[in-house]
Design an enzyme around this catalytic site. Sequence first.
Site, PDB file in Angstrom:
ATOM      1  N   GLY A 250       0.812  -1.215   0.000  1.00 15.85           N
ATOM      2  CA  GLY A 250       0.000   0.000   0.000  1.00 15.85           C
ATOM      3  C   GLY A 250       0.846   1.264   0.000  1.00 15.85           C
ATOM      4  O   GLY A 250       0.532   2.243  -0.691  1.00 15.85           O
ATOM      5  N   CYS A 251       1.924   1.251   0.738  1.00 11.50           N
ATOM      6  CA  CYS A 251       2.792   2.436   0.824  1.00 11.50           C
ATOM      7  C   CYS A 251       3.558   2.652  -0.476  1.00 11.50           C
ATOM      8  O   CYS A 251       3.764   3.799  -0.889  1.00 11.50           O
ATOM      9  CB  CYS A 251       3.753   2.295   2.007  1.00 11.50           C
ATOM     10  SG  CYS A 251       2.866   2.212   3.586  1.00 11.50           S
TER      11      CYS A 251
END
Length: 174
Positions: A66-67
């Site tokens: 996600g990052c």
Amino acid sequence: MTRLFKQFIFVALLLPISLASLAQIKVGSKAPNFTLSDQNSIQHQLSDYEGSWVILYFYPKDDTPGCTTQACDFRDAVKRIIASKSNVFGVSLDSVESHKRFADKNNLPFSLLSDESGEVSEAYDSLNNFMSFKSAKRNTFIIDPDGKVAKIYLSVKPSTHSQMVLNDLNQLQN
């Protein structure tokens, strides 16, 4: 354990969360100043950017799915962000060295700020603190040229967030 004692423990664990929510940062408030080092060991102070717009996005951990999606989304939008006379900074509790590897691997053309102590994340109500595990929440702040919080995004969707920020930034600047 007695039932009353279990209830006391439960309330005691929730108390820090409740107290933190009382101090929430709000739109229109002065953005907390900070001094943090980026992936190139260059120090950045928020006050150095007064007179320009700042996008400050907090994220949990370098090199996680996600990052990485969120950072690459900002990377792909950075020319439009710069065209809007704005600066973008990513902030997590990872080290300068971790940020360097992450930025190099993903060709990130903006600064990733290392908040290893979590103090800046906490000042922006963006610190997850569960027992001994700490990480930044996935929150973003647009800070106006006067150093005030102009927009807050909580728990953002990594893949489409930069476009939302750009749309709002355009409205705020007009």
